[in-house]
Design a protein around this motif. Sequence first.
Motif, PDB file in Angstrom:
ATOM      1  N   ALA A   1       0.821  -1.216   0.000  1.00  0.00           N
ATOM      2  CA  ALA A   1       0.000   0.000   0.000  1.00  0.00           C
ATOM      3  C   ALA A   1       0.853   1.263   0.000  1.00  0.00           C
ATOM      4  O   ALA A   1       0.625   2.167  -0.822  1.00  0.00           O
ATOM      5  CB  ALA A   1      -0.968  -0.017   1.186  1.00  0.00           C
ATOM      6  N   PRO A   2       1.851   1.389   0.911  1.00  0.00           N
ATOM      7  CA  PRO A   2       2.712   2.585   0.823  1.00  0.00           C
ATOM      8  C   PRO A   2       3.419   2.703  -0.526  1.00  0.00           C
ATOM      9  O   PRO A   2       3.591   3.820  -1.044  1.00  0.00           O
ATOM     10  CB  PRO A   2       3.721   2.372   1.961  1.00  0.00           C
ATOM     11  N   TYR A   3       3.804   1.557  -1.109  1.00  0.00           N
ATOM     12  CA  TYR A   3       4.516   1.618  -2.392  1.00  0.00           C
ATOM     13  C   TYR A   3       3.598   2.123  -3.506  1.00  0.00           C
ATOM     14  O   TYR A   3       3.953   3.058  -4.238  1.00  0.00           O
ATOM     15  CB  TYR A   3       5.057   0.239  -2.757  1.00  0.00           C
ATOM     16  N   TYR A   4       2.421   1.515  -3.652  1.00  0.00           N
ATOM     17  CA  TYR A   4       1.531   1.907  -4.749  1.00  0.00           C
ATOM     18  C   TYR A   4       1.008   3.330  -4.568  1.00  0.00           C
ATOM     19  O   TYR A   4       0.804   4.057  -5.549  1.00  0.00           O
ATOM     20  CB  TYR A   4       0.368   0.930  -4.859  1.00  0.00           C
ATOM     21  N   ARG A   5       0.790   3.748  -3.320  1.00  0.00           N
ATOM     22  CA  ARG A   5       0.340   5.114  -3.083  1.00  0.00           C
ATOM     23  C   ARG A   5       1.449   6.119  -3.397  1.00  0.00           C
ATOM     24  O   ARG A   5       1.179   7.263  -3.773  1.00  0.00           O
ATOM     25  CB  ARG A   5      -0.138   5.268  -1.635  1.00  0.00           C
ATOM     26  N   MET A   6       2.688   5.691  -3.246  1.00  0.00           N
ATOM     27  CA  MET A   6       3.819   6.554  -3.571  1.00  0.00           C
ATOM     28  C   MET A   6       4.015   6.662  -5.079  1.00  0.00           C
ATOM     29  O   MET A   6       4.261   7.755  -5.617  1.00  0.00           O
ATOM     30  CB  MET A   6       5.101   6.004  -2.915  1.00  0.00           C
TER      31      MET A   6
ATOM     32  N   GLN B   1      -3.982   8.341  -7.968  1.00  0.00           N
ATOM     33  CA  GLN B   1      -4.978   7.283  -8.164  1.00  0.00           C
ATOM     34  C   GLN B   1      -5.226   6.505  -6.879  1.00  0.00           C
ATOM     35  O   GLN B   1      -5.424   5.301  -6.899  1.00  0.00           O
ATOM     36  CB  GLN B   1      -4.511   6.340  -9.284  1.00  0.00           C
ATOM     37  N   GLN B   2      -5.223   7.204  -5.755  1.00  0.00           N
ATOM     38  CA  GLN B   2      -5.375   6.530  -4.477  1.00  0.00           C
ATOM     39  C   GLN B   2      -6.760   5.918  -4.311  1.00  0.00           C
ATOM     40  O   GLN B   2      -6.894   4.814  -3.788  1.00  0.00           O
ATOM     41  CB  GLN B   2      -5.084   7.502  -3.327  1.00  0.00           C
TER      42      GLN B   2
ATOM     43  N   ALA C   1      -7.585   1.976  -3.923  1.00  0.00           N
ATOM     44  CA  ALA C   1      -8.362   1.403  -2.822  1.00  0.00           C
ATOM     45  C   ALA C   1      -9.375   0.391  -3.350  1.00  0.00           C
ATOM     46  O   ALA C   1      -9.507  -0.718  -2.819  1.00  0.00           O
ATOM     47  CB  ALA C   1      -9.076   2.509  -2.043  1.00  0.00           C
ATOM     48  N   PHE C   2     -10.109   0.764  -4.406  1.00  0.00           N
ATOM     49  CA  PHE C   2     -11.087  -0.159  -4.986  1.00  0.00           C
ATOM     50  C   PHE C   2     -10.402  -1.363  -5.617  1.00  0.00           C
ATOM     51  O   PHE C   2     -10.847  -2.506  -5.461  1.00  0.00           O
ATOM     52  CB  PHE C   2     -11.943   0.563  -6.037  1.00  0.00           C
ATOM     53  N   ALA C   3      -9.304  -1.109  -6.347  1.00  0.00           N
ATOM     54  CA  ALA C   3      -8.597  -2.207  -7.007  1.00  0.00           C
ATOM     55  C   ALA C   3      -8.034  -3.192  -5.991  1.00  0.00           C
ATOM     56  O   ALA C   3      -8.172  -4.413  -6.135  1.00  0.00           O
ATOM     57  CB  ALA C   3      -7.483  -1.657  -7.889  1.00  0.00           C
TER      58      ALA C   3
END
Length: 524
Positions: free
Chosen positions: A339-344, A349-350, A354-356
């Motif tokens: 989660a920290p990686y993809y949000r970074m 596209q946060q 979240a939905f994905a």
Amino acid sequence: MTDQHRRLLSGTVFLYFLVLLSTHYATAFAPISRNSCLYRSRVSSRDIQTLRQNELRGGTNPCGLCRQMNRSEDTGEKEESNLSGDSSWILTLLVPLWLVYVSNQWSRSSLYYLVDFSGNGDPLRAMNVDLSFSESQYGFLASIAFTSLFAVASLAAGFASDRYNRKILTIASAVSWSIATIGTSQATSYDEVVGWRIAMGLACAFTTPTAYTLISQLVPKNKSALASSLYGSGVALGGGLAALTVLLDTNVGWRNALLGISLFGISAAGISFLALPNDPKESKGEDTLSLKDAKVESDDEVSITSQISDVVATSRVQWIFLGSFLRFCSGLCIGVWSAPYYRMVFPDQQSDYAFAQAFITAVCGISSGLLGGTIADRISSTIDENDDNVGPKLWVPVAGSLLAAPAWYLSVHADSFETAMAFLAVEYLVAECWFGPTINVLQTTVGPKIGGTAQGMFTVTGAFGNLAPSLLGFLYGQVTGSESSSALSDLLSTAVCVGYISSAACFALGALSTPDTAPVDEKN
């Protein structure tokens, strides 16, 4: 209606849909007969007497648990329940335990989605900004803080589940981690969060030893791997709900999000209190809330060290524990740092993430778990009972781990959000098949008398697996420019892929090994 309110409303509807859909599929296989335990809980004592008279005339076919209750009432004998007469075990046993497990995973995993190290977080929505803690402190909080008491308590929980009322242990643990979640929501410092995180670890340790031993004892043998996988799907759904916590966080803040999660846990405990059958260790079908009265009448003097020695007496179990530790290391690195990686990497596209993540974790994870259990049972059914029809089930986690490694590597090295999520979906679809078959082989190999201790030791392997994301956080913090997504991508791909491939080798050796003793627990 603002965009934020629309996202909150749509997220709430999606969350409700996930729970409803999963419960529907879990209960679709269990029609409610008029003599099922669920039906009995809704009728008067006079109606029950009428039903029993009909049973004696041969006009009805009661469920397995009701037959056990009838025998206990008529003869006063202490017998082991086995819900093998029909599919009522799904409603009366599996669903309550599953809801508690979903709460367990949601409560402990929500932390991963309440931090923001991008530099754009605000105190309302980012716990790390509000309480001022760093990436390395987050790694400690998400892993070792939870593990510190969780590891020790898991052994005690397994030992206790072999001796005390497992229904009461299940309910008490759910209430306890819900209280810890509430405490976290009211914390004013990092140290307070650590304290509540440790308390949560203690409470969460009691869930799986009680549940898996009940499942192993009460579910028919030819459905045991599927039942374990159905229960294990709570990890996927709980993880999916945790991912949706991003939406709650965005709209109501991290503190209120945790309050909502705690409410779900208390509700799951209440459902278990009302629906879960009494522990079959209880004599004469008595429903008691006293741990003192719930002790097993024999083997009280057996020490936990001797039971641990008995559990690891076979090479197959040893390979299962080592493979599970490595597999947990990979899974926990993904759980804590994805989660920290993809949000970074994809900061714009946060909400989409979240939905994905929720969809992937819930749908792909649950599908993988159910498929893994079904395939494992099918493999076992094709092998003669005089041969080893238990060990070959481990080929399911072997295949899953080998396929998951390249899928994860491609996900964290993807150039676009859509590609990253597509490979992440593939990773979940092939990776999460391991849990049910592994638990089933473990429980079948060690037998029922030490099944709780074995499950506690299995949970300890997962607790020690929490060292991996903590170590990864330490290494990441040492990299020049600690917010470098490329550095985190390299660390994640290396750690996870090595863990997957190594665990596959251990599970393969477990499948090929011959148990020194025959399984103790045989159900017809």
